[in-house]
Design a protein around this motif. Structure first.
Motif, PDB file in Angstrom:
ATOM      1  N   UNK A 106      15.112   8.521  -4.858  1.00 36.66           N
ATOM      2  CA  UNK A 106      14.031   9.446  -4.494  1.00 36.66           C
ATOM      3  C   UNK A 106      12.792   9.215  -5.351  1.00 36.66           C
ATOM      4  N   UNK A 107      12.990   8.828  -6.603  1.00 39.80           N
ATOM      5  CA  UNK A 107      11.857   8.601  -7.507  1.00 39.80           C
ATOM      6  C   UNK A 107      11.203   7.245  -7.268  1.00 39.80           C
ATOM      7  N   UNK A 108      12.007   6.223  -7.004  1.00 40.27           N
ATOM      8  CA  UNK A 108      11.491   4.850  -6.990  1.00 40.27           C
ATOM      9  C   UNK A 108      11.054   4.335  -5.630  1.00 40.27           C
ATOM     10  N   UNK A 109      11.661   4.822  -4.571  1.00 39.16           N
ATOM     11  CA  UNK A 109      11.344   4.285  -3.249  1.00 39.16           C
ATOM     12  C   UNK A 109      10.284   5.146  -2.572  1.00 39.16           C
ATOM     13  N   UNK A 110       9.286   4.569  -1.896  1.00 40.13           N
ATOM     14  CA  UNK A 110       9.186   3.165  -1.512  1.00 40.13           C
ATOM     15  C   UNK A 110       8.564   2.286  -2.584  1.00 40.13           C
ATOM     16  N   UNK A 111       8.810   0.986  -2.464  1.00 43.95           N
ATOM     17  CA  UNK A 111       8.183   0.008  -3.358  1.00 43.95           C
ATOM     18  C   UNK A 111       6.676  -0.025  -3.113  1.00 43.95           C
ATOM     19  N   UNK A 112       5.932  -0.279  -4.173  1.00 45.36           N
ATOM     20  CA  UNK A 112       4.490  -0.451  -4.016  1.00 45.36           C
ATOM     21  C   UNK A 112       4.156  -1.862  -3.534  1.00 45.36           C
ATOM     22  N   UNK A 113       4.884  -2.860  -4.030  1.00 44.71           N
ATOM     23  CA  UNK A 113       4.610  -4.243  -3.632  1.00 44.71           C
ATOM     24  C   UNK A 113       5.886  -5.047  -3.451  1.00 44.71           C
ATOM     25  N   UNK A 114       6.004  -5.717  -2.294  1.00 49.95           N
ATOM     26  CA  UNK A 114       6.918  -6.841  -2.132  1.00 49.95           C
ATOM     27  C   UNK A 114       6.045  -8.089  -2.211  1.00 49.95           C
ATOM     28  N   UNK A 115       6.335  -8.986  -3.137  1.00 46.51           N
ATOM     29  CA  UNK A 115       5.625 -10.257  -3.238  1.00 46.51           C
ATOM     30  C   UNK A 115       6.482 -11.331  -2.599  1.00 46.51           C
ATOM     31  N   UNK A 116       5.946 -12.034  -1.582  1.00 44.22           N
ATOM     32  CA  UNK A 116       6.744 -13.018  -0.838  1.00 44.22           C
ATOM     33  C   UNK A 116       5.895 -14.248  -0.540  1.00 44.22           C
ATOM     34  N   UNK A 117       6.561 -15.353  -0.216  1.00 42.73           N
ATOM     35  CA  UNK A 117       5.868 -16.524   0.289  1.00 42.73           C
ATOM     36  C   UNK A 117       5.505 -16.333   1.747  1.00 42.73           C
ATOM     37  N   UNK A 118       4.476 -17.040   2.184  1.00 39.76           N
ATOM     38  CA  UNK A 118       3.987 -16.857   3.555  1.00 39.76           C
ATOM     39  C   UNK A 118       5.025 -17.243   4.602  1.00 39.76           C
ATOM     40  N   UNK A 119       6.031 -18.047   4.213  1.00 42.29           N
ATOM     41  CA  UNK A 119       7.041 -18.489   5.176  1.00 42.29           C
ATOM     42  C   UNK A 119       8.019 -17.395   5.552  1.00 42.29           C
ATOM     43  N   UNK A 120       8.047 -16.291   4.821  1.00 37.52           N
ATOM     44  CA  UNK A 120       9.018 -15.231   5.147  1.00 37.52           C
ATOM     45  C   UNK A 120       8.327 -13.903   5.461  1.00 37.52           C
ATOM     46  N   UNK A 121       7.062 -13.971   5.894  1.00 33.10           N
ATOM     47  CA  UNK A 121       6.379 -12.702   6.186  1.00 33.10           C
ATOM     48  C   UNK A 121       6.926 -12.015   7.434  1.00 33.10           C
ATOM     49  N   UNK A 122       7.433 -12.773   8.406  1.00 36.85           N
ATOM     50  CA  UNK A 122       7.978 -12.123   9.601  1.00 36.85           C
ATOM     51  C   UNK A 122       9.167 -11.237   9.254  1.00 36.85           C
ATOM     52  N   UNK A 123      10.004 -11.713   8.339  1.00 41.35           N
ATOM     53  CA  UNK A 123      11.156 -10.909   7.931  1.00 41.35           C
ATOM     54  C   UNK A 123      10.698  -9.637   7.216  1.00 41.35           C
ATOM     55  N   UNK A 124       9.700  -9.766   6.350  1.00 39.32           N
ATOM     56  CA  UNK A 124       9.273  -8.637   5.521  1.00 39.32           C
ATOM     57  C   UNK A 124       8.276  -7.709   6.204  1.00 39.32           C
ATOM     58  N   UNK A 125       7.522  -8.221   7.147  1.00 41.77           N
ATOM     59  CA  UNK A 125       6.453  -7.427   7.759  1.00 41.77           C
ATOM     60  C   UNK A 125       6.758  -6.996   9.185  1.00 41.77           C
ATOM     61  N   UNK A 126       7.847  -7.502   9.756  1.00 36.24           N
ATOM     62  CA  UNK A 126       8.258  -7.120  11.111  1.00 36.24           C
ATOM     63  C   UNK A 126       9.677  -6.549  11.084  1.00 36.24           C
ATOM     64  N   UNK A 127      10.646  -7.369  10.696  1.00 41.26           N
ATOM     65  CA  UNK A 127      12.054  -6.934  10.747  1.00 41.26           C
ATOM     66  C   UNK A 127      12.328  -5.823   9.743  1.00 41.26           C
ATOM     67  N   UNK A 128      11.884  -5.992   8.502  1.00 36.65           N
ATOM     68  CA  UNK A 128      12.168  -5.006   7.457  1.00 36.65           C
ATOM     69  C   UNK A 128      11.582  -3.633   7.768  1.00 36.65           C
ATOM     70  N   UNK A 129      10.290  -3.518   8.119  1.00 37.24           N
ATOM     71  CA  UNK A 129       9.798  -2.171   8.455  1.00 37.24           C
ATOM     72  C   UNK A 129      10.475  -1.577   9.680  1.00 37.24           C
ATOM     73  N   UNK A 130      10.850  -2.416  10.650  1.00 34.63           N
ATOM     74  CA  UNK A 130      11.558  -1.891  11.817  1.00 34.63           C
ATOM     75  C   UNK A 130      12.928  -1.348  11.429  1.00 34.63           C
TER      76      UNK A 130
END
Length: 534
Positions: free
Chosen positions: A261-285
């Motif tokens: 409850x205190x820590x989530x959500x994260x402020x930043x996920x730092x990722x390489x551009x090759x995995x943005x679909x996983x982090x910006x589409x699948x993960x939020x869904x």
């Protein structure tokens, strides 16, 4: 008063190979931000770790004559040791074979089943084992047309051969989230950073989403599905959850629930551009499906390319081309602090960066040896020489007297923070180096060695040295996220070692806090000049 939490993560790294320049780049990017946020008074949680499940890991283990867990255990020290060498200040190192990850993933399965966004079916399509990614017939056909490929189908992303997979699978109804994702991007335009990466993500989602296979039955190296033991979890459905696992998700205790409850959500996920679909589409869904909060930002950085000295163009690193560079090679050349400084301040986060040993030497010599290191050495040497091994005694009102360095230092933290807050490290460095360069020019313009010859100008000499030392003190604080050990050493040489652990960076950077009549030591050169490589 409790500090405001700040949670930042790297992706967790595959254990099919040792850490390389790219994984180190992402990790140092995060570390600089974590150190900066701690220095501004936030309660930082910095997470990194290893992704240990999936077919790719199983194949790597088999090729080395080990079972998967043995292989993972053998690789963990390479990551942990390199992070220690690079002064990475992570608070946690998660491995997806840990019991806490199994608990969290199986809890996710139960939540997904309750959500109604999960169903059983049969997957019949193309799969890239190295990228652990599914592709539709349309995506594969389009990639084949662009490449002119005939015969064997190649991965649209990495260009390696695809496998045809036919197996029973559970599916996540990713297609149901197209409109909600597009609304997310509209309402939070900085959810994906930099903004041109957001345009890529939006374009992908606008093209339509396919339901995602989230379990496998053709191998067993993965977390079992709790209600169907013939299935193991698809590696990305497992890996993405590590960010929440590390702050208590699904652990079943009151203490873990409070931490989550205190820590989530994260402020930043730092990722390489090759995995943005996983982090910006699948993960939020996925998070939308189970009703959990979304991370605030996903920052996607570019790739490190090797500059071809003949053509001037960046080329992808590969062993076959003979241009692969290991982190240890750069550390041997620049030292750890020089390594951190170069990659953070000469490669623009978010863009591809063309690197070369000649450029590394150029940046190191110009910025660190000739500018920052030279300023510290000359100034501390003059203070020790002219004031009996100490800083000058401070005259009343010295910090308020007209001075070109004071003028530049006014508001410097605000200018620096404006860029650091947005991961604009090159611009933040420029703010600091403006004061460094000005201080070096000030030495030449004020000529303290001439002033020192006239006893009647003693107070003037003290003012010159104090202004130089105060500029150094401020710059040491601002450079600390990039080069923590160097900044701590500079402050130690000025008898200001306690300042190295400040949690109020803004206050520490205010002009006029130099300690007078305190011992100073010149010490060895911080950054000995490099000779051109043979």
């Amino acid at each position: 008063m409790a500090k405001t939490p700040f949670f930042i993560t790297t992706p967790i790294y595959y254990v099919n190979a040792r850490p390389h320049l790219g994984t180190a780049y992402t990790t140092v990017l995060c570390d600089v931000q974590a150190r900066y946020r701690r220095a501004t008074g936030l309660d930082v949680r910095f997470l990194t770790g290893m992704d240990e499940h999936g077919e790719k890991v199983e194949e790597a283990a088999r090729s080395h004559g080990m079972d998967p867990q043995e292989w993972c255990d053998s690789q963990a020290p390479f990551f942990e040791d390199l992070w220690q060498t690079l002064e990475i200040s992570n608070d946690d190192f998660i491995r997806t074979t840990e019991a806490r990850q199994t608990r969290a993933v199986q809890y996710l399965w139960e939540r997904m089943r309750e959500s109604g966004y999960l169903y059983k079916g049969t997957y019949d399509g193309w799969y890239c084992v190295p990228d652990e990614t599914y592709f539709t017939e349309t995506q594969v056909s389009h990639a084949d047309e662009e490449r002119g490929t005939q015969g064997q189908h190649l991965c649209p992303d990495c260009g390696r051969p695809l496998e045809r997979v036919q197996e029973e699978s559970y599916f996540f109804r990713l297609s149901a989230f197209q409109d909600r994702l597009l609304r997310l991007y509209d309402e939070h335009p900085d959810f994906v950073m930099p903004d041109f990466r957001m345009r890529e993500v939006r374009s992908f989602v606008e093209g339509g989403l396919q339901d995602l296979s989230v379990s496998r039955t053709s191998f067993d190296w993965g977390i079992p599905v709790p209600f169907d033991d013939r299935h193991v979890t698809y590696v990305w459905f497992d890996a993405l959850l590590n960010y929440m696992t590390a702050v208590g998700f699904g652990q079943g205790t009151d203490e873990a629930a409070a931490e989550f409850a205190r820590r989530w959500p994260a402020q930043y996920h730092m990722v390489g551009k090759d995995i943005i679909r996983f982090h910006c589409v699948i993960w939020p869904a996925m998070l939308m499906a189970i009703g959990e909060a979304l991370p605030e930002h996903v920052f996607a950085h570019g790739f490190l390319m090797v500059k071809n000295e003949e053509t001037g163009q960046g080329e992808k690193m590969s062993k076959s081309r003979g241009n692969a560079i290991a982190p240890e090679e750069v550390i041997d050349l620049l030292g750890v602090e020089g390594y951190r400084y170069y990659f953070m301040t000469d490669c623009v986060p978010g863009e591809d960066g063309a690197i070369s040993f000649s450029r590394m030497e150029q940046v190191y010599n110009a910025d660190l040896a000739n500018s920052w290191g030279n300023l510290v050495s000359r100034s501390l040497n003059m203070s020790a020489k002219y004031f009996d091994g100490k800083t000058p005694q401070l005259a009343d009102g010295w910090s308020e007297r007209p001075n070109p360095l004071c003028d530049i230092a006014q508001g410097i933290f605000g200018r620096y923070a404006e860029h650091m807050d947005k991961i604009e490290y090159v611009a933040a460095k420029d703010v600091v180096m403006e004061l460094v360069h000005a201080a070096n020019h000030y030495i030449e313009d004020s000529a303290p060695w001439t002033v020192a010859k006239d006893p009647a100008r003693r107070e003037e000499l003290a003012g010159i040295i104090c202004s130089l030392l105060e500029s150094i003190r401020i710059c040491a604080h601002l450079l600390s996220p990039f080069m923590p050990q160097t900044s701590a050493e500079v402050l130690r040489r000025m008898s200001l070692g306690d300042e190295a652990t400040t949690d109020d960076l803004a206050a520490a950077c205010a002009w006029g806090q130099l300690a007078g009549d305190a011992p100073v030591s010149k010490g060895d050169a911080l950054f000995p000049r490099l000779s051109p490589r043979a």
